[in-house]
Write a protein that holds these residues in place. Structure first.
Motif, PDB file in Angstrom:
ATOM      1  N   TYR A  15       0.836  -1.208   0.000  1.00  0.00           N
ATOM      2  CA  TYR A  15       0.000   0.000   0.000  1.00  0.00           C
ATOM      3  C   TYR A  15       0.869   1.255   0.000  1.00  0.00           C
ATOM      4  CZ  TYR A  15      -4.602  -2.122   0.403  1.00  0.00           C
ATOM      5  OH  TYR A  15      -5.764  -2.801   0.136  1.00  0.00           O
ATOM      6  N   CYS A  70      -8.130  -0.084   4.713  1.00  0.00           N
ATOM      7  CA  CYS A  70      -7.946  -0.796   3.451  1.00  0.00           C
ATOM      8  C   CYS A  70      -7.885  -2.288   3.765  1.00  0.00           C
ATOM      9  CB  CYS A  70      -6.644  -0.378   2.766  1.00  0.00           C
ATOM     10  SG  CYS A  70      -6.620   1.337   2.235  1.00  0.00           S
ATOM     11  N   MET A  80      -8.249   3.758  -5.148  1.00  0.00           N
ATOM     12  CA  MET A  80      -8.276   3.573  -3.702  1.00  0.00           C
ATOM     13  C   MET A  80      -8.652   4.869  -2.990  1.00  0.00           C
ATOM     14  SD  MET A  80      -5.252   0.824  -2.899  1.00  0.00           S
ATOM     15  CE  MET A  80      -3.906   1.912  -3.282  1.00  0.00           C
ATOM     16  N   TYR A  90     -11.303   1.111   1.548  1.00  0.00           N
ATOM     17  CA  TYR A  90     -11.053   0.484   0.254  1.00  0.00           C
ATOM     18  C   TYR A  90     -11.029  -1.022   0.489  1.00  0.00           C
ATOM     19  CZ  TYR A  90      -8.736  -1.614  -3.643  1.00  0.00           C
ATOM     20  OH  TYR A  90      -8.461  -2.458  -4.684  1.00  0.00           O
TER      21      TYR A  90
END
Length: 114
Positions: A15, A70, A80, A90
């Protein structure tokens, strides 16, 4: 480091690379695992699975403190960020029932009032 922590660390790094940010993850990160370099959503919590995400959201409700989340594998940065701003979360395309989960995240954010 346990295998669960190793998987989590790898996912946080993935990420961070997509967001162009840094990994803040660790026990003292205050729930903000990855910096996003976005002024509206400066940091997110990263979870590898729905059960971990649900536990985190439950704790968020208890503490009355929402942190964008996320779940699963990352995709493109803009996709995202759009989802994070719209839902507060997300959910990766690898996660079944992702729309239902996004709607649940949005409900938690609404209940907390952020």
């Amino acid at each position: 480091m346990t295998s669960k922590e190793f998987v989590g660390a790898e996912l946080e790094q993935a990420y961070a690379e997509v967001f162009g940010g840094a990994v803040n993850g660790g026990w003292s990160d205050g729930g903000k695992d990855v910096a996003t370099n976005d002024s509206e959503i400066p940091a997110v919590q990263v979870k590898s699975s729905v059960p971990f995400a649900l536990a985190f959201l439950k704790e968020s409700l208890r503490r009355r403190r929402f942190i964008p989340i996320c779940v699963g594998d990352p995709s493109g940065k803009e996709e995202m960020l759009h989802s994070l701003k719209k839902f507060g979360g997300y959910v990766g395309n690898d996660i079944p029932r992702r729309v239902e989960i996004l709607e649940g995240i949005a409900r938690v954010r609404e209940l907390i009032g952020t």
